[in-house]
Design a protein around this motif. Structure first.
Motif, PDB file in Angstrom:
ATOM      1  N   ARG A  52       1.042  -1.194  -0.385  1.00  0.00           N
ATOM      2  CA  ARG A  52      -0.106   0.162  -0.125  1.00  0.00           C
ATOM      3  C   ARG A  52       0.713   1.098   0.272  1.00  0.00           C
ATOM      4  O   ARG A  52       0.449   2.062  -0.985  1.00  0.00           O
ATOM      5  CB  ARG A  52      -0.867   0.227   1.276  1.00  0.00           C
ATOM      6  CG  ARG A  52      -2.142  -0.912   1.253  1.00  0.00           C
ATOM      7  CD  ARG A  52      -2.887  -1.297   2.559  1.00  0.00           C
ATOM      8  NE  ARG A  52      -3.718  -0.033   1.988  1.00  0.00           N
ATOM      9  CZ  ARG A  52      -5.220  -0.752   2.083  1.00  0.00           C
ATOM     10  NH1 ARG A  52      -5.442  -1.867   1.061  1.00  0.00           N
ATOM     11  NH2 ARG A  52      -5.861   0.063   1.671  1.00  0.00           N
ATOM     12  N   TRP A  92       0.679   4.157  -2.715  1.00  0.00           N
ATOM     13  CA  TRP A  92       0.684   5.552  -2.425  1.00  0.00           C
ATOM     14  C   TRP A  92       1.611   5.784  -3.196  1.00  0.00           C
ATOM     15  O   TRP A  92       1.563   7.227  -3.612  1.00  0.00           O
ATOM     16  CB  TRP A  92       0.063   5.624  -1.238  1.00  0.00           C
ATOM     17  CG  TRP A  92      -1.132   4.897  -0.221  1.00  0.00           C
ATOM     18  CD1 TRP A  92      -2.135   4.793  -0.911  1.00  0.00           C
ATOM     19  CD2 TRP A  92      -0.786   4.710   0.780  1.00  0.00           C
ATOM     20  NE1 TRP A  92      -2.711   4.637  -0.493  1.00  0.00           N
ATOM     21  CE2 TRP A  92      -2.126   4.031   1.097  1.00  0.00           C
ATOM     22  CE3 TRP A  92       0.092   4.386   2.243  1.00  0.00           C
ATOM     23  CZ2 TRP A  92      -2.499   3.431   2.606  1.00  0.00           C
ATOM     24  CZ3 TRP A  92      -0.723   4.245   2.854  1.00  0.00           C
ATOM     25  CH2 TRP A  92      -2.140   3.483   3.182  1.00  0.00           C
ATOM     26  N   LYS A 103      -8.234   4.964  -1.528  1.00  0.00           N
ATOM     27  CA  LYS A 103      -8.360   6.027  -2.148  1.00  0.00           C
ATOM     28  C   LYS A 103      -8.302   6.782  -0.603  1.00  0.00           C
ATOM     29  O   LYS A 103      -7.918   7.960  -0.921  1.00  0.00           O
ATOM     30  CB  LYS A 103      -9.796   6.544  -3.249  1.00  0.00           C
ATOM     31  CG  LYS A 103      -9.264   4.909  -4.764  1.00  0.00           C
ATOM     32  CD  LYS A 103     -10.197   5.181  -5.174  1.00  0.00           C
ATOM     33  CE  LYS A 103     -10.424   4.614  -6.498  1.00  0.00           C
ATOM     34  NZ  LYS A 103     -11.667   4.731  -7.478  1.00  0.00           N
ATOM     35  N   TYR A 137      -5.033   7.251   0.763  1.00  0.00           N
ATOM     36  CA  TYR A 137      -4.045   7.433   0.117  1.00  0.00           C
ATOM     37  C   TYR A 137      -4.094   9.476   0.441  1.00  0.00           C
ATOM     38  O   TYR A 137      -2.978   9.891   0.634  1.00  0.00           O
ATOM     39  CB  TYR A 137      -4.278   7.333  -1.538  1.00  0.00           C
ATOM     40  CG  TYR A 137      -3.577   8.433  -1.933  1.00  0.00           C
ATOM     41  CD1 TYR A 137      -2.090   8.410  -2.368  1.00  0.00           C
ATOM     42  CD2 TYR A 137      -4.411   9.412  -3.204  1.00  0.00           C
ATOM     43  CE1 TYR A 137      -1.593   9.858  -2.555  1.00  0.00           C
ATOM     44  CE2 TYR A 137      -3.403  10.845  -3.972  1.00  0.00           C
ATOM     45  CZ  TYR A 137      -2.570  10.653  -3.846  1.00  0.00           C
ATOM     46  OH  TYR A 137      -1.394  11.621  -4.545  1.00  0.00           O
ATOM     47  N   TYR A 165      -1.989   9.311   3.942  1.00  0.00           N
ATOM     48  CA  TYR A 165      -1.119   8.003   4.275  1.00  0.00           C
ATOM     49  C   TYR A 165       0.309   8.121   4.708  1.00  0.00           C
ATOM     50  O   TYR A 165       0.694   8.121   5.753  1.00  0.00           O
ATOM     51  CB  TYR A 165      -0.680   7.665   3.220  1.00  0.00           C
ATOM     52  CG  TYR A 165      -0.127   8.042   2.257  1.00  0.00           C
ATOM     53  CD1 TYR A 165       1.817   7.787   2.040  1.00  0.00           C
ATOM     54  CD2 TYR A 165      -0.032   9.047   1.448  1.00  0.00           C
ATOM     55  CE1 TYR A 165       2.637   8.413   1.489  1.00  0.00           C
ATOM     56  CE2 TYR A 165       1.009   9.643   0.195  1.00  0.00           C
ATOM     57  CZ  TYR A 165       2.466   9.089   0.281  1.00  0.00           C
ATOM     58  OH  TYR A 165       3.247  10.255  -0.611  1.00  0.00           O
TER      59      TYR A 165
END
Length: 613
Positions: free
Chosen positions: A503, A507, A559, A562, A565
């Protein structure tokens, strides 16, 4: 202390730190050595800018308390279990073996008492975590076999430092009462059990209550209260305050508040820990270096040679390293460490060692730490890097490729095979000589070329301006991001399909304008989940529906996260909210009416089949 004197002292500390630490880091000697040199310079033996060394030491010891708390936070049981063989195998043998040998040397060669030899030998067995990890990071060797082995040993040494700090007062009490005192041991064990049990049932409710206030300053105050309160309770009954801080950290290691606590305490820990090392430098008796140079040199040689001689066979026999990597491991970890300053200072305060013995050992540890980066660099030049195949970049001959594939590993090869079967022209680039040689053994490599896809001239040679799609399939996240930056800057209109390791990597790719990166293990994991549900008796249609709902839910979560993050607290919050939402979604699906409605035949749009989500 009046306000004027306080401001003067603070300015001296800040000025010494700003000058000394950047200089030592510039020469790759580490920030710890910079703090020590700053303390020596402003201390009473040199410039004499600070005279109240006792007051400074009292304040700075709280930095050690915070450091132990943060170490406890990072030692989650899952992390230790994954590395159990290296940590509790090589790490345990290194600490026990080195402590025994150095303790015997201290007892017979330097005339230490039995208890003092045990403490000194154990403290000198610990290496510098700050130096070791910094050197590995700077040389980009943390992921090498010897780098992983060094990290495991340093992790066990951090663990071993905790009981070592706790046992110093016990050995001091035994030496003064001329015998074993079961009451002291029983009291220590009882307090530790009380702290563990009390913390287990009190800390999480307290933090849950504070979190509801949504006030950062209250959370910071609560974190400091827990650390200081636990340390005070332990010290009140004659146990080390640092042990209490470590226990408080361990109790919260698996808590959902761990990252939040760490972020609040990190600034305090860094400043106060630096102050601690400055106070160690201020208390160092540098005159001993000129009065007893031979003794100091002997201590450094004994420390480095004995630790190195024990580390080399451990790396070879237990760690499974080759000769070169074992030698690198031995040189990297042969120095003393930060925890030795803490343990020896406590031993001096408990009269286990004399001030002269303490001064000589601190000098030896400091010099061994100073020599370590130089020895590592020298060894690197002598051994050199492992021989690698090198060659010039291939000359690319291509006829208007529609696809450019960067990285011809597992995923890049699958993409290429499908494109070839469909008659779609492509050019594949890979920066690994070994990978290209391996592929060439199987033939069909007319459009596979060696080269770094992050180089603009190579991309132009591959006729990237003719391509419709750029497939970023590299398995190295940093190389992937470097290539993505070049492609997005030079060819902003080119469609990029990118592979993401996890992940965080996804990002960072999204930051560069790559839409919907493909996480490399997501879809295989979803396939395994579907097969597991079917193996448990669920129908194929229902299993597929459950997995598809999770996929869409996770894509939306990716999403949302993001946007935040870089904020650990928000990531934890959104994750918890997503779990709750998913539970409610599945519960609603379990209703009979929803079950019948969902299983009705529906038209599947191309968007529903988009595997890049």
């Amino acid at each position: 202390m009046d306000s004027r004197h306080f401001l003067q002292t603070a300015l001296v500390f800040l000025l010494a730190t700003v000058i000394a630490v950047p200089l030592t880091k510039r020469f790759r000697l580490g920030s710890v050595l910079g703090y020590l040199l700053a303390g020596i310079a402003i201390g009473p033996q040199e410039l004499g800018l600070i005279s109240d060394t006792g007051g400074v030491a009292t304040i700075s010891e709280f930095g050690v308390v915070l450091m132990l708390f943060v170490i406890g936070l990072e030692l989650s049981p899952q992390r230790l279990w994954v590395m159990r063989r290296q940590v509790f195998g090589t790490g345990l043998l290194q600490v026990l073996g080195t402590s025994l040998v150095l303790g015997i040397a201290g007892f017979y060669l330097f005339g230490l008492t039995l208890n003092a030899a045990a403490i000194v030998g154990s403290s000198l067995a610990l290496s510098s975590t700050a130096f070791g990890l910094q050197i590995l990071a700077e040389r980009k060797e943390a992921g090498t076999p010897y780098g992983r082995q060094a990290f495991a040993i340093l992790l066990f040494q951090d663990l071993a430092a905790i009981p070592l700090i706790a046992v110093v007062p016990l050995l001091a009490a035994e030496s003064t009462t001329h015998g074993f005192n079961p009451w002291i041991v029983a009291r220590t064990v009882g307090v530790i059990i009380a702290v563990v049990v009390g913390g287990r049932y009190l800390l999480r409710p307290v933090f849950r209550f504070v979190a509801k206030t949504d006030a950062i300053e209250v959370s910071t105050a609560t974190a400091l209260l827990v650390v200081m309160g636990t340390a005070w309770v332990m010290e009140l009954v004659g146990v080390s305050a640092t042990l209490g801080a470590f226990l408080a950290g361990v109790l919260l290691a698996d808590s959902e508040y761990r990252h939040d606590l760490e972020s609040h305490l990190e600034p305090f820990k860094g400043l106060l820990l630096g102050l601690f090392f400055i106070s160690v430098g201020m208390s160092m008796d540098v005159s001993l270096l000129f009065q007893q140079p031979q003794m100091v040199a002997l201590l450094v040689i004994v420390l480095v040679s004995l630790k190195g001689a024990l580390l080399w066979p451990l790396g070879r026999l237990i760690g499974g390293l080759d000769r070169r990597d074992s030698l690198r491991l031995a040189v990297l970890l042969a120095c003393g460490g930060e925890f030795a300053f803490v343990v020896l200072k406590l031993a001096r305060e408990q009269d286990l060692i004399t001030p002269t013995q303490h001064g000589l050992q601190v000098l030896a540890i400091t010099l061994s730490m100073a020599f370590t980066p130089l020895l590592v660099a020298l060894l690197g030049r002598v051994l050199g890097s492992k021989p690698r195949k090198t060659r010039a970049y291939d000359t690319i001959v291509a006829d208007s490729p529609r696809v450019i594939i960067a990285g011809y590993g597992r995923m890049g090869q699958i993409v290429a095979r499908v494109l070839r079967a469909q008659g779609i022209s492509f050019v594949a680039l890979d920066h690994s000589v070994e990978q290209i040689d391996l592929v060439q053994r199987f033939g069909n490599t007319s459009n596979i070329f060696y080269g770094d896809p992050a180089r603009p001239e190579l991309l132009r040679a591959a006729q990237i301006e003719q391509a419709d799609v750029f497939v970023l399939a590299s398995d190295d996240p940093e190389a992937s991001l470097r290539t993505a930056r070049v492609v997005r800057r030079l060819y902003p209109g080119l469609k990029v399909v990118a592979r993401a390791r996890n992940r965080q990597h996804a990002w960072r790719l999204m930051d560069l304008g790559v839409e919907l990166p493909v996480r490399e293990t997501l879809y295989s994991s979803l396939k395994m989940t579907r097969m597991t549900l079917e193996a448990l008796g669920m129908s194929a249609e229902l299993a597929a529906d459950r997995v598809e709902r999770f996929r869409r839910h996770d894509a939306e979560l990716l999403k949302r996260q993001y946007l935040v993050y870089d904020d650990d607290a928000r990531i934890l919050q959104t994750t918890r909210e997503a779990l709750a939402d998913l539970d409610q979604l599945y519960q609603a699906d379990a209703e009979p009416e929803a079950e019948r409605e969902r299983l009705k035949p529906t038209h599947v749009t191309p968007d529903d089949q988009d595997v890049t989500r």
